[in-house]
Design a protein around this motif. Structure first.
Motif, PDB file in Angstrom:
ATOM      1  N   GLN A 115      17.148  61.231  37.194  1.00 19.42           N
ATOM      2  CA  GLN A 115      16.016  62.050  37.613  1.00 19.42           C
ATOM      3  C   GLN A 115      14.898  61.168  38.167  1.00 19.42           C
ATOM      4  O   GLN A 115      14.681  60.052  37.689  1.00 19.42           O
ATOM      5  CB  GLN A 115      15.502  62.878  36.429  1.00 19.42           C
ATOM      6  CG  GLN A 115      16.470  63.945  35.977  1.00 19.42           C
ATOM      7  CD  GLN A 115      16.023  64.654  34.716  1.00 19.42           C
ATOM      8  OE1 GLN A 115      15.163  64.171  33.977  1.00 19.42           O
ATOM      9  NE2 GLN A 115      16.600  65.827  34.452  1.00 19.42           N
TER      10      GLN A 115
ATOM     11  N   GLN B  36      19.331  61.858  32.733  1.00 10.87           N
ATOM     12  CA  GLN B  36      17.884  61.634  32.705  1.00 10.87           C
ATOM     13  C   GLN B  36      17.507  60.405  33.527  1.00 10.87           C
ATOM     14  O   GLN B  36      16.467  60.387  34.190  1.00 10.87           O
ATOM     15  CB  GLN B  36      17.411  61.484  31.262  1.00 10.87           C
ATOM     16  CG  GLN B  36      17.469  62.785  30.468  1.00 10.87           C
ATOM     17  CD  GLN B  36      17.193  62.578  28.991  1.00 10.87           C
ATOM     18  OE1 GLN B  36      17.534  61.542  28.419  1.00 10.87           O
ATOM     19  NE2 GLN B  36      16.581  63.570  28.350  1.00 10.87           N
TER      20      GLN B  36
ATOM     21  N   ASN C  89      11.642  59.240  38.679  1.00  8.83           N
ATOM     22  CA  ASN C  89      10.653  58.783  37.712  1.00  8.83           C
ATOM     23  C   ASN C  89       9.867  57.641  38.347  1.00  8.83           C
ATOM     24  O   ASN C  89      10.384  56.546  38.548  1.00  8.83           O
ATOM     25  CB  ASN C  89      11.328  58.307  36.419  1.00  8.83           C
ATOM     26  CG  ASN C  89      10.336  58.000  35.317  1.00  8.83           C
ATOM     27  OD1 ASN C  89       9.155  57.753  35.583  1.00  8.83           O
ATOM     28  ND2 ASN C  89      10.806  57.999  34.092  1.00  8.83           N
TER      29      ASN C  89
ATOM     30  N   THR D 124      22.201  69.834  35.828  1.00 11.99           N
ATOM     31  CA  THR D 124      21.443  68.807  36.546  1.00 11.99           C
ATOM     32  C   THR D 124      21.256  69.266  37.982  1.00 11.99           C
ATOM     33  O   THR D 124      21.733  70.337  38.388  1.00 11.99           O
ATOM     34  CB  THR D 124      22.172  67.450  36.498  1.00 11.99           C
ATOM     35  OG1 THR D 124      21.333  66.446  37.053  1.00 11.99           O
ATOM     36  CG2 THR D 124      23.489  67.497  37.274  1.00 11.99           C
ATOM     37  N   CYS D 125      20.566  68.457  38.751  1.00 14.96           N
ATOM     38  CA  CYS D 125      20.431  68.670  40.187  1.00 14.96           C
ATOM     39  C   CYS D 125      21.384  67.711  40.891  1.00 14.96           C
ATOM     40  O   CYS D 125      21.316  66.499  40.674  1.00 14.96           O
ATOM     41  CB  CYS D 125      18.988  68.426  40.621  1.00 14.96           C
ATOM     42  SG  CYS D 125      18.751  68.471  42.414  1.00 14.96           S
TER      43      CYS D 125
ATOM     44  N   ASN E 120      16.620  71.953  31.432  1.00 15.09           N
ATOM     45  CA  ASN E 120      17.138  71.831  32.796  1.00 15.09           C
ATOM     46  C   ASN E 120      18.015  72.986  33.265  1.00 15.09           C
ATOM     47  O   ASN E 120      18.354  73.039  34.453  1.00 15.09           O
ATOM     48  CB  ASN E 120      17.923  70.523  32.922  1.00 15.09           C
ATOM     49  CG  ASN E 120      17.035  69.300  32.801  1.00 15.09           C
ATOM     50  OD1 ASN E 120      16.430  68.851  33.756  1.00 15.09           O
ATOM     51  ND2 ASN E 120      16.951  68.750  31.589  1.00 15.09           N
TER      52      ASN E 120
ATOM     53  N   PHE F  41      19.946  64.630  42.696  1.00 14.52           N
ATOM     54  CA  PHE F  41      19.450  63.537  41.859  1.00 14.52           C
ATOM     55  C   PHE F  41      20.587  62.593  41.468  1.00 14.52           C
ATOM     56  O   PHE F  41      20.452  61.374  41.541  1.00 14.52           O
ATOM     57  CB  PHE F  41      18.792  64.085  40.589  1.00 14.52           C
ATOM     58  CG  PHE F  41      17.527  64.866  40.818  1.00 14.52           C
ATOM     59  CD1 PHE F  41      16.844  64.783  42.030  1.00 14.52           C
ATOM     60  CD2 PHE F  41      17.007  65.690  39.827  1.00 14.52           C
ATOM     61  CE1 PHE F  41      15.678  65.495  42.252  1.00 14.52           C
ATOM     62  CE2 PHE F  41      15.837  66.398  40.036  1.00 14.52           C
ATOM     63  CZ  PHE F  41      15.175  66.317  41.245  1.00 14.52           C
TER      64      PHE F  41
END
Length: 276
Positions: free
Chosen positions: A90, A87, A92, A48-49, A23, A52
């Motif tokens: 994110q 995670q 999904n 991270t973003c 990432n 998100f």
């Protein structure tokens, strides 16, 4: 005088390092993991973003746009669990992966810290599915310290778990005695206002599981341990666990209680110890 060598990170968990490597190139926001001002370990930057995380976390969503892209996590959470949280944030399309009871408990605490109630509710649903596997006094179901911790964490976050008297029959079917009830606040959950889990081993097994842990491991369960053990002993004295299916588990927990009392007992200085 030679200058001291710069401090380095201790070896990172493989899953943490893999997350950072995957990432780092696309990140625009970093969580700083590790205690601020630590003498033996620099903070670890978890990429991270921001969008998100902000989608789930009101804490991040409410930060000013010009806020520093490095956000220190000022709470005691291990880095591996912070990676699981990032995670989970994110996108999904398949939803969250299925977590273990231990990860549900730890992730729920982090999600609460970041003010991410929707994520907490998703984890709560996973915990309910785990607990449903114990229904109908399933003797093959294993009660672990991690599972109790997950239940206690959810209870601390406002989820309602109510112990039922072992002799109380479910009014819906006139059978299936005792266990515990998970109660839901409006808007009603898919299970309605409440869901009964008919398994008295939730209470019976706890003293053995708790007292077989070392002192450090007990710390995460200690807050609710007294009420659960007291409930067990009270119902035992009332003869509510006379069913033969409970006998071995009841005996194991009672022996754990007695062993703990004896281990903690100290004789007054003027009393002779007959075992020596």
């Amino acid at each position: 005088m030679a200058e001291p060598a710069p401090k380095k990170h201790k070896a990172l968990d493989a899953s943490v390092q893999a997350y950072i490597d995957t990432n780092e190139g696309t990140a625009n926001f970093w969580l700083l993991a590790g205690a601020t001002g630590s003498d033996d370990l620099q903070q670890i930057k978890l990429p991270t973003c921001r969008a998100f995380v902000a989608f789930h976390s009101k804490l991040i969503r409410d930060l000013p746009d010009e806020e520093d892209p490095e956000f220190p996590v000022l709470c005691d959470h291990d880095t591996s669990t912070l990676v699981l949280f990032l995670q989970a944030c994110q996108p999904n399309f398949c939803g969250l992966p299925e977590y273990s009871a231990g990860d549900i408990g730890k992730l729920s605490k982090i999600a609460h810290y970041f003010d991410a109630p929707t994520l907490v509710d998703c984890l709560f649903d996973q915990l309910i599915k785990l607990l449903q596997k114990s229904d109908n006094n399933n003797t093959a179901f294993t009660w672990t310290s991690e599972l109790y911790e997950a239940v206690f964490v959810m209870k601390d976050l406002g989820k309602k778990f109510v112990l039922l008297d072992p002799s109380d029959l479910d009014p819906r079917d006139g059978r299936s005695p005792g266990g515990f009830e998970i109660q839901f606040a409006p808007p009603h959950h898919e299970h309605g206002a409440a869901l009964r889990i008919h398994n008295n081993f939730f209470v019976i097994q706890f003293p053995r599981v708790f007292l077989e842990l070392d002192e450090a491991a007990r710390s995460t369960l200690k807050k609710h341990s007294r009420s659960l053990i007291s409930f067990f002993i009270t119902k035992y004295r009332e003869g509510k666990y006379a069913n033969g299916a409970y006998s071995k588990a009841v005996k194991d927990s009672m022996l754990s209680c007695l062993s703990f009392v004896l281990a903690e007992a100290t004789l007054p200085p003027d009393v002779e110890d007959l075992t020596s």
